[in-house]
Write an enzyme that holds these catalytic residues in place. Structure first.
Site, mmCIF file in Angstrom:
data_model
loop_
_atom_site.group_PDB
_atom_site.id
_atom_site.type_symbol
_atom_site.label_atom_id
_atom_site.label_comp_id
_atom_site.label_asym_id
_atom_site.label_seq_id
_atom_site.Cartn_x
_atom_site.Cartn_y
_atom_site.Cartn_z
ATOM 1 C CG ASP A 211 -1.770 1.204 1.350
ATOM 2 O OD1 ASP A 211 -2.656 1.372 0.495
ATOM 3 O OD2 ASP A 211 -1.570 2.002 2.290
ATOM 4 C CD GLU B 83 -2.202 2.211 -3.394
ATOM 5 O OE1 GLU B 83 -3.375 2.526 -3.659
ATOM 6 O OE2 GLU B 83 -1.768 2.177 -2.230
#
Length: 702
Positions: free
Chosen positions: A343, A379
């Site tokens: 993330d 990401e």
């Protein structure tokens, strides 16, 4: 209670069959107390007697799995210099393998008084805080081994542990919403029928339900608020406390592996749940604040933040980097997971201010003999300046391709976007990845994910409808590149319903037949809706859980999705390991790929630059694959034509001449998902009518 010296390594609580070794890093501590808790909450404190290489440690014989514990760290409290030790606060072990309970939000969890922030709060936080747990490290893995499914054969399914099974009538109530529920034969059967090869689990590291949410009667549903980087989230365990979640998680992985399905974890190493300078003192802040968090250089009471959460982990410090690497290795070696999706990965590459692909974090991952061998997905952005780094990660990494999502959405809603960009996204995004030697598998393709509209809502809403979140619809993305097909929200108009279903199939067909690695968002194959809410991060409710009763109404879509994953698996032309060149293959007179107009002629530069070129045919040459199989044999496949018509009206496509193929058979038609009409064949030079807003795939018969 007599404590032995023990060892400074490994960090955390390590049970060896006769007792438990405890080890905690803190450079700033003057003294560290280990706090043991009985089942009734009685606390016993023991000083860790040894300090070696900045690690406080000790060994307690006869302390066994299930023992709850925490730490109290004595040391300087001077926020202006970044020091925040406070022994009144019970702290979680950063290396805890399991965590019991939940925080009961009270001012005692904070190191300051709400009504007087300048005064130190010495109220004991133990009655309100979570506990670390000593775990049993032993587990019978039997013959479980890494599946190591190559990326080019991978189909990823992004899933939420609770949301997937909480409403499933075929799963026993006592295991719905748990690791056991996800591993239930009913779920595994669905994954297998769908043709996915990996489940990417949204955060399962122990996370915190923010006080700002619980005060509004909400919960942190997505889980991007980690407090324990080694501990499986306890809410997802059906076994209850005392560390049983560890065994249950391992059993889930073992069952999925036995079915040939890999497990990828969505991990949040960019920040923790302690928030900004006004956040609670739960763990890292009270242990060694400047080691674990990045502080503002000229005023260390504040946190440097590129994550939008209040803090950023200090990837410039050796201890934070060791924590991340130890955690990654633990989940691979002890929990047997197959990869990670990072993330806001750009935040991990900011050693100073800019995102740096030469950052120490990447060096550590590249050199690690364990972590470097699993699937690594970034990401590739954060919220800081210059944080959008799609295409900018090092060669070992794959990336969530946000440009793929945006381009494909624009194409099918009829926006006058660059046709050349769509062509690049469909063929693996060579413009992003080829320059540094990466291949099509570097692109993790997706149209929808947990963050944003579901596929159903993408074709049903022009605007977000997030009122349930209690933020006056200000949260969530406002530019969704969505199209409601004529009416906002639910409708009984049969023509609009028909168009929406076709648009969903267009997205799925494009996704699963593009070069790169496809990722399906959970429930999209089932028609899952969030009723226009594109930010259900706090909606732990039926709004976000998969409605399996409603899913029965979308059986056609489920079967259509499964047919696409099978087509992809059966035909290597859709999952090439190298980019197309546009040049003729060695034993073929036609190129490995060709872009044709609706009249069957090659597209010209003018066609690429005009809106009328939005209808097109793509020729994929099955004899132009420059790869070999496991036995060293050349890979040969059927050739295909992909016909795209994103316009409203039907279009007659003329097929190319015989040099491309003599006869073509329909294998995918998004206007006829189950091919209820006969599998029409068309000869070279013939016409194939394609309805408006439709994608058709033809296979060369000979």
């Amino acid at each position: 209670m007599k404590i032995w010296p023990g060892s400074p390594y490994p960090l955390g609580a390590t049970y060896d069959g006769g007792g438990t070794n405890f080890a905690l890093f803190s450079e700033v501590a003057d003294r560290v107390e280990l706090c043991l808790f009985d089942d009734d909450g009685t606390e016993t404190r023991v000083d860790l007697p040894e300090r070696e290489a900045l690690v406080w440690h000790g060994y307690l014989p006869r302390v066994v799995p299930g023992q709850r514990y925490g730490y109290r760290v004595h040391g300087p409290y001077d926020p202006s210099t970044g020091l925040r030790c406070n022994p009144a606060k019970l702290l979680l072990d950063p290396y805890a393998k399991a965590i019991d309970g939940h925080n009961e939000w009270n001012n005692a969890l904070f190191s300051y008084h709400f009504d007087n922030p300048g005064q130190v709060n010495d109220a004991d936080s133990a009655p309100y805080a979570q506990r670390s747990v000593v775990i049993n490290p032993f587990f019978d893995w039997a013959n479980d081994r890494p599946l190591r499914i190559p990326f080019h054969q991978t189909v990823i399914y992004e899933a939420h542990v609770k949301g997937m099974t909480q409403r499933h009538p075929g799963i026993p109530e006592d295991v719905r919403g748990t690791y056991s529920g996800l591993a239930h034969p009913t779920m595994i059967k669905h994954f297998k029928q769908l043709g996915v090869t990996a489940v990417e689990l949204m955060p399962v590291h122990q996370f915190v339900h923010d006080s700002t949410l619980t005060d509004r009667g909400l919960r942190n549903y997505w889980g991007y608020n980690t407090i324990g980087f080694f501990a499986p989230h306890n809410d997802y365990a059906s076994f209850g406390g005392h560390g049983g979640q560890v065994q249950e998680f391992k059993s889930m992985v073992k069952a999925l592996h036995a079915a040939g399905i890999e497990v990828i974890l969505d991990v949040v190493y960019n920040h923790t749940a302690e928030g900004n300078h006004l956040g609670p003192t739960l763990s890292f802040r009270g242990i060694d604040n400047p080691a674990y968090y990045r502080l503002v250089d000229d005023d260390k009471q504040y946190y440097y933040d590129t994550t939008g959460t209040g803090n950023s982990l200090n990837v410039r410090h050796h201890e934070s980097l060791r924590l991340i690497m130890d955690s990654l290795r633990y989940w691979v070696t002890e929990m047997h997971v197959d990869g990670f999706r990072f993330d806001l990965a750009s935040a991990l590459a900011r050693e100073f201010h800019e995102v740096n692909r030469l950052a120490a974090f990447f060096d550590l991952v590249n050199q690690d003999p364990i972590v470097s061998q699993v699937k690594l997905i970034a990401e590739p952005w954060d919220v800081g300046d210059g944080g959008y780094q799609v295409g900018g990660f090092p060669p070992l990494w794959t990336e969530w391709n946000g440009k793929y999502r945006d381009t494909v959405r624009d194409f099918w809603r009829g926006e006058p976007a660059s046709l050349g960009e769509f062509a690049s996204r469909f063929t693996g995004s060579s413009d992003l990845y080829e320059i540094d030697g990466r291949r099509p598998i570097a692109s993790i393709n997706f149209v929808t994910a947990h963050d944003g509209f579901t596929l159903n809502d993408l074709v049903s809403y022009n605007d977000k409808h997030n009122d349930a979140n209690g933020e006056d619809n200000r949260d969530g993305e406002s530019h969704n590149r969505s199209w409601n097909c004529g009416v906002e929200g639910p409708t009984e108009d049969p023509e609009i319903v028909k168009l929406r279903e076709r648009q969903k199939r267009n997205f799925l067909a494009t996704l699963l037949l593009s070069q790169g690695v496809p990722m399906i968002a959970h429930g999209d194959e089932l028609g899952r809706t969030q009723h226009g809410n594109n930010n259900v991060y706090a909606q732990d409710s039926e709004l976000s859980w998969v409605d399996w009763q409603d899913a029965r109404m979308h059986d056609v879509q489920t079967r259509f999705t499964a047919s696409l994953t099978k087509l992809r698996a059966d035909h290597p032309i859709f999952r090439r390991r190298r980019f197309f060149t546009g040049e003729p293959a060695a034993d073929s007179k036609v190129p490995d790929i060709a872009w044709l107009r609706r009249d069957g002629e090659p597209m010209t530069e003018q066609d690429w630059n005009t809106r009328s070129g939005m209808t097109m045919t793509v020729f994929l040459n099955g004899h132009g694959i420059p790869e070999r199989d496991e036995l060293g044999e050349d890979i040969r496949d059927d050739s295909f034509l992909v016909l795209f018509n994103p316009l409203a009206d039907a279009v007659a496509f003329t097929l190319p001449p015989r040099s491309y193929g003599r006869t073509w058979e329909t294998v995918v038609d998004t206007a006829d998902p189950l091919l209820a009409a006969r599998r029409r064949t068309v000869k070279a030079g013939g016409e194939r009518d394609v309805e408006g807003h439709t994608m058709v795939v033809l296979r060369c018969r000979y």
